[in-house]
Design a protein around this motif. Structure first.
Motif, PDB file in Angstrom:
ATOM      1  N   ALA A  86      32.225  47.875  11.544  1.00  0.00           N
ATOM      2  CA  ALA A  86      33.318  47.076  12.264  1.00  0.00           C
ATOM      3  C   ALA A  86      34.474  48.113  12.627  1.00  0.00           C
ATOM      4  O   ALA A  86      35.146  48.678  11.786  1.00  0.00           O
ATOM      5  CB  ALA A  86      34.141  46.043  11.275  1.00  0.00           C
ATOM      6  N   ALA A  87      34.772  48.156  13.858  1.00  0.00           N
ATOM      7  CA  ALA A  87      35.669  49.221  14.363  1.00  0.00           C
ATOM      8  C   ALA A  87      37.135  48.634  14.503  1.00  0.00           C
ATOM      9  O   ALA A  87      38.028  48.878  15.197  1.00  0.00           O
ATOM     10  CB  ALA A  87      35.364  49.453  15.908  1.00  0.00           C
ATOM     11  N   GLY A  88      37.382  47.754  13.327  1.00  0.00           N
ATOM     12  CA  GLY A  88      38.777  47.298  13.279  1.00  0.00           C
ATOM     13  C   GLY A  88      39.058  45.900  13.638  1.00  0.00           C
ATOM     14  O   GLY A  88      38.202  45.179  13.992  1.00  0.00           O
ATOM     15  N   GLY A 137      40.154  50.895  10.279  1.00  0.00           N
ATOM     16  CA  GLY A 137      41.331  49.842  10.257  1.00  0.00           C
ATOM     17  C   GLY A 137      40.752  48.634   9.271  1.00  0.00           C
ATOM     18  O   GLY A 137      40.196  48.762   8.311  1.00  0.00           O
ATOM     19  N   GLY A 138      40.958  47.265  10.047  1.00  0.00           N
ATOM     20  CA  GLY A 138      40.167  46.299   9.257  1.00  0.00           C
ATOM     21  C   GLY A 138      38.783  46.324   8.821  1.00  0.00           C
ATOM     22  O   GLY A 138      38.381  45.802   7.838  1.00  0.00           O
ATOM     23  N   GLY A 139      37.940  47.116   9.532  1.00  0.00           N
ATOM     24  CA  GLY A 139      36.499  47.475   9.269  1.00  0.00           C
ATOM     25  C   GLY A 139      36.651  48.036   7.664  1.00  0.00           C
ATOM     26  O   GLY A 139      35.620  47.822   6.947  1.00  0.00           O
ATOM     27  N   CYS A 140      37.374  49.263   7.629  1.00  0.00           N
ATOM     28  CA  CYS A 140      37.354  49.858   6.430  1.00  0.00           C
ATOM     29  C   CYS A 140      38.031  49.021   5.350  1.00  0.00           C
ATOM     30  O   CYS A 140      37.407  48.985   4.210  1.00  0.00           O
ATOM     31  CB  CYS A 140      38.350  51.088   6.503  1.00  0.00           C
ATOM     32  SG  CYS A 140      38.503  52.142   5.272  1.00  0.00           S
ATOM     33  N   GLU A 141      38.902  48.228   5.687  1.00  0.00           N
ATOM     34  CA  GLU A 141      39.282  47.213   4.907  1.00  0.00           C
ATOM     35  C   GLU A 141      38.384  46.178   4.169  1.00  0.00           C
ATOM     36  O   GLU A 141      38.252  46.091   3.093  1.00  0.00           O
ATOM     37  CB  GLU A 141      40.830  46.578   5.118  1.00  0.00           C
ATOM     38  CG  GLU A 141      41.837  47.533   5.493  1.00  0.00           C
ATOM     39  CD  GLU A 141      42.901  46.839   6.144  1.00  0.00           C
ATOM     40  OE1 GLU A 141      42.663  46.423   7.276  1.00  0.00           O
ATOM     41  OE2 GLU A 141      44.286  46.923   5.661  1.00  0.00           O
ATOM     42  N   LEU A 142      37.565  45.529   5.207  1.00  0.00           N
ATOM     43  CA  LEU A 142      36.626  44.560   4.924  1.00  0.00           C
ATOM     44  C   LEU A 142      35.455  45.203   3.973  1.00  0.00           C
ATOM     45  O   LEU A 142      35.355  44.834   3.022  1.00  0.00           O
ATOM     46  CB  LEU A 142      35.786  44.164   6.244  1.00  0.00           C
ATOM     47  CG  LEU A 142      34.688  43.187   6.205  1.00  0.00           C
ATOM     48  CD1 LEU A 142      35.527  41.768   5.555  1.00  0.00           C
ATOM     49  CD2 LEU A 142      34.199  43.045   7.099  1.00  0.00           C
ATOM     50  N   PRO A 162      43.303  53.814  11.082  1.00  0.00           N
ATOM     51  CA  PRO A 162      44.081  54.434  12.187  1.00  0.00           C
ATOM     52  C   PRO A 162      45.271  53.593  12.711  1.00  0.00           C
ATOM     53  O   PRO A 162      45.816  53.762  13.775  1.00  0.00           O
ATOM     54  CB  PRO A 162      43.005  54.737  13.360  1.00  0.00           C
ATOM     55  CG  PRO A 162      42.185  53.455  13.112  1.00  0.00           C
ATOM     56  CD  PRO A 162      42.127  53.183  11.233  1.00  0.00           C
ATOM     57  N   GLU A 163      45.712  52.670  11.893  1.00  0.00           N
ATOM     58  CA  GLU A 163      46.732  51.579  12.121  1.00  0.00           C
ATOM     59  C   GLU A 163      48.015  52.382  12.837  1.00  0.00           C
ATOM     60  O   GLU A 163      48.891  51.922  13.809  1.00  0.00           O
ATOM     61  CB  GLU A 163      47.354  50.891  11.403  1.00  0.00           C
ATOM     62  CG  GLU A 163      46.117  49.704  11.011  1.00  0.00           C
ATOM     63  CD  GLU A 163      44.903  50.207   9.845  1.00  0.00           C
ATOM     64  OE1 GLU A 163      45.023  51.379   9.661  1.00  0.00           O
ATOM     65  OE2 GLU A 163      43.938  49.350   9.442  1.00  0.00           O
ATOM     66  N   ILE A 164      48.287  53.556  12.170  1.00  0.00           N
ATOM     67  CA  ILE A 164      49.510  54.162  12.621  1.00  0.00           C
ATOM     68  C   ILE A 164      49.681  54.636  14.074  1.00  0.00           C
ATOM     69  O   ILE A 164      50.568  54.864  14.737  1.00  0.00           O
ATOM     70  CB  ILE A 164      49.441  55.553  11.611  1.00  0.00           C
ATOM     71  CG1 ILE A 164      51.302  56.023  11.565  1.00  0.00           C
ATOM     72  CG2 ILE A 164      48.780  56.660  11.897  1.00  0.00           C
ATOM     73  CD1 ILE A 164      52.149  55.293  10.479  1.00  0.00           C
TER      74      ILE A 164
HETATM   75  N1  CAA Z   1      39.292  45.842  18.996  1.00  0.00           N
HETATM   76  C1  CAA Z   1      39.000  45.457  20.204  1.00  0.00           C
HETATM   77  N2  CAA Z   1      38.013  45.957  20.934  1.00  0.00           N
HETATM   78  C2  CAA Z   1      37.355  47.361  20.282  1.00  0.00           C
HETATM   79  C3  CAA Z   1      37.734  47.851  19.211  1.00  0.00           C
HETATM   80  C4  CAA Z   1      38.781  47.227  18.361  1.00  0.00           C
HETATM   81  N3  CAA Z   1      39.321  47.424  17.201  1.00  0.00           N
HETATM   82  N4  CAA Z   1      36.861  48.835  18.950  1.00  0.00           N
HETATM   83  C5  CAA Z   1      36.173  49.209  19.869  1.00  0.00           C
HETATM   84  N5  CAA Z   1      36.373  48.111  20.909  1.00  0.00           N
HETATM   85  C6  CAA Z   1      35.766  47.756  22.030  1.00  0.00           C
HETATM   86  C7  CAA Z   1      36.172  48.732  23.109  1.00  0.00           C
HETATM   87  O1  CAA Z   1      37.515  48.295  23.793  1.00  0.00           O
HETATM   88  C8  CAA Z   1      35.088  48.886  24.112  1.00  0.00           C
HETATM   89  O2  CAA Z   1      35.112  47.469  24.929  1.00  0.00           O
HETATM   90  P1  CAA Z   1      34.908  47.894  26.731  1.00  0.00           P
HETATM   91  O3  CAA Z   1      33.506  48.123  26.555  1.00  0.00           O
HETATM   92  O4  CAA Z   1      35.091  46.287  26.814  1.00  0.00           O
HETATM   93  O5  CAA Z   1      35.891  48.783  27.127  1.00  0.00           O
HETATM   94  C9  CAA Z   1      33.935  48.754  23.158  1.00  0.00           C
HETATM   95  O6  CAA Z   1      34.385  48.223  21.930  1.00  0.00           O
HETATM   96  C10 CAA Z   1      33.214  50.002  22.825  1.00  0.00           C
HETATM   97  O7  CAA Z   1      34.354  50.777  22.413  1.00  0.00           O
HETATM   98  P2  CAA Z   1      34.375  52.345  23.064  1.00  0.00           P
HETATM   99  O8  CAA Z   1      34.172  52.463  24.444  1.00  0.00           O
HETATM  100  O9  CAA Z   1      35.633  52.713  22.693  1.00  0.00           O
HETATM  101  O10 CAA Z   1      33.309  53.235  22.112  1.00  0.00           O
HETATM  102  P3  CAA Z   1      33.403  54.785  21.618  1.00  0.00           P
HETATM  103  O11 CAA Z   1      32.046  54.879  21.077  1.00  0.00           O
HETATM  104  O12 CAA Z   1      33.958  55.277  22.712  1.00  0.00           O
HETATM  105  O13 CAA Z   1      34.767  54.981  20.616  1.00  0.00           O
HETATM  106  C11 CAA Z   1      35.846  54.172  18.652  1.00  0.00           C
HETATM  107  C12 CAA Z   1      34.348  54.218  19.276  1.00  0.00           C
HETATM  108  C13 CAA Z   1      36.382  55.376  18.200  1.00  0.00           C
HETATM  109  C14 CAA Z   1      35.316  53.284  17.331  1.00  0.00           C
HETATM  110  C15 CAA Z   1      37.041  53.459  19.534  1.00  0.00           C
HETATM  111  O14 CAA Z   1      36.227  52.238  20.013  1.00  0.00           O
HETATM  112  C16 CAA Z   1      38.350  53.068  18.745  1.00  0.00           C
HETATM  113  O15 CAA Z   1      39.076  54.043  18.412  1.00  0.00           O
HETATM  114  N6  CAA Z   1      38.144  51.923  18.399  1.00  0.00           N
HETATM  115  C17 CAA Z   1      39.624  51.141  17.626  1.00  0.00           C
HETATM  116  C18 CAA Z   1      39.418  51.748  16.089  1.00  0.00           C
HETATM  117  C19 CAA Z   1      41.093  51.220  15.817  1.00  0.00           C
HETATM  118  O16 CAA Z   1      42.143  51.552  15.862  1.00  0.00           O
HETATM  119  N7  CAA Z   1      40.784  50.402  14.687  1.00  0.00           N
HETATM  120  C20 CAA Z   1      41.915  49.882  14.013  1.00  0.00           C
HETATM  121  C21 CAA Z   1      42.349  48.710  14.357  1.00  0.00           C
HETATM  122  S1  CAA Z   1      43.871  47.955  14.006  1.00  0.00           S
HETATM  123  C22 CAA Z   1      43.405  47.105  12.504  1.00  0.00           C
HETATM  124  O17 CAA Z   1      42.184  47.224  12.074  1.00  0.00           O
HETATM  125  C23 CAA Z   1      44.455  46.325  11.803  1.00  0.00           C
HETATM  126  C24 CAA Z   1      44.156  46.091  10.281  1.00  0.00           C
HETATM  127  O18 CAA Z   1      44.476  46.775   9.280  1.00  0.00           O
HETATM  128  C25 CAA Z   1      43.771  44.712   9.971  1.00  0.00           C
END
Ligand code: CAA
Length: 261
Positions: free
Chosen positions: A64-66, A110-115, A133-135
């Protein structure tokens, strides 16, 4: 059989429930409807007497990407606080009694690592890409990351990772003790998790439940209270038929046929 929009659910081996997070368009980003399905599915497995252990995984590309950044981006403080945003995620480690094994391939950010860390056992493959990566988004971990990562790998490394937002590999997760096993490929990782779940599901359900409970207590209690708590639960197991069955089977060199299954 319930139908889920964001999960693929199956029972591929005896006693084992498999949950695959399936939201491929957003790399399995976690949002409220998905978490609601996950909680419902875990609840169903927890109640299902044919299931003894659960494997939680994503795709080869992403566990999960977060949390869903698009869902979160417009929230106000009042929205987040008022609805206790993300609180529903905490049902996983606190509510379910059966062991959950996280099988992590690809991104667990992020939330994926937490899950993943909410699972009772964490396995990963070399393809795993962990991080908090939340920072980088102007926030901090919100689903237990600062606490569970720190407990798992120590303050020095957790502080470094959470303040920099740097990612870390599956091999590092294993080396640092976050993951119990690391596998070469995603398929091997899921197979390994299923094999472990099947093994656990083959033991007395009562003993498995007690074992999970006492190990988790070690995270909340001091060593002395923890050891006393363990001993009390150990004593209580002498009231289960499975203690008699297990020890008798050993003496007779037979396979134990548990009643608590
Ligand atoms: N939220 C919403 N959409 C997300 C997402 C996320 N966390 N991660 C990926 N997506 C979406 C992208 O926006 C993209 O959608 P579109 O095709 O509509 O543009 C689709 O998934 C595919 O992603 P990428 O094109 O970015 O794929 P990539 O292979 O180039 O990169 C990645 C992969 C490095 C994981 C990159 O997607 C990324 O950096 N994602 C965000 C990671 C992140 O910051 N996670 C932490 C979130 S904060 C959190 O989790 C708070 C907490 O503690 C609970």
């Amino acid at each position: 059989e319930a139908n889920y929009e964001f999960l693929k659910v199956s029972t591929p081996r005896a006693g084992v429930g498999l949950i695959e997070i399936h939201r491929p368009k957003a790399l399995n980003a976690l949002f409220t409807p998905l978490i609601a399905e996950l909680n419902a599915c875990l609840k169903a497995f927890d109640r299902d007497p044919s299931v003894g252990a659960i494997v939680l995984t994503g795709s080869h590309k992403a566990f999960a990407a977060g949390a869903d950044i698009k869902e979160m981006s417009t929230k106000s403080f009042a929205d987040a606080y008022g609805t206790d945003f993300i609180e529903s995620w905490s049902e996983l480690p606190n509510t379910f009694k059966k062991p959950v094994i996280s099988a992590v391939n690809g991104h667990a950010l992020g939330g994926g690592c937490e899950l993943a860390m909410m699972g009772d056992i964490l396995y990963c493959s070399k393809t795993a890409n962990f991080g908090q990566p939340e920072i980088k988004l102007g926030v901090i971990p919100g689903a237990g990351g600062s606490q569970r990562l720190t407990r798992a790998i120590g303050k020095a490394k957790a502080m470094d990772l959470i303040l920099t937002g740097d990612n870390f590999s599956g091999e590092k997760a294993y080396e640092w003790g976050l993951a119990a096993k690391v596998f070469d490929t995603p398929d091997e990782c899921v197979d390994g998790a299923l094999a472990t779940a099947e093994k656990i599901a083959g033991y007395s359900r009562i003993a498995v439940k007690a074992a999970k409970e006492v190990v988790n207590k070690s995270q909340d209690l001091g060593i002395r209270e923890g050891v006393e708590y363990e001993r009390r639960v150990f004593h209580s197991l002498f009231g289960s038929e499975d203690q008699k069955i297990g020890m008798k089977a050993f003496a007779e060199k037979k396979k134990a046929e548990w009643v608590h299954r």
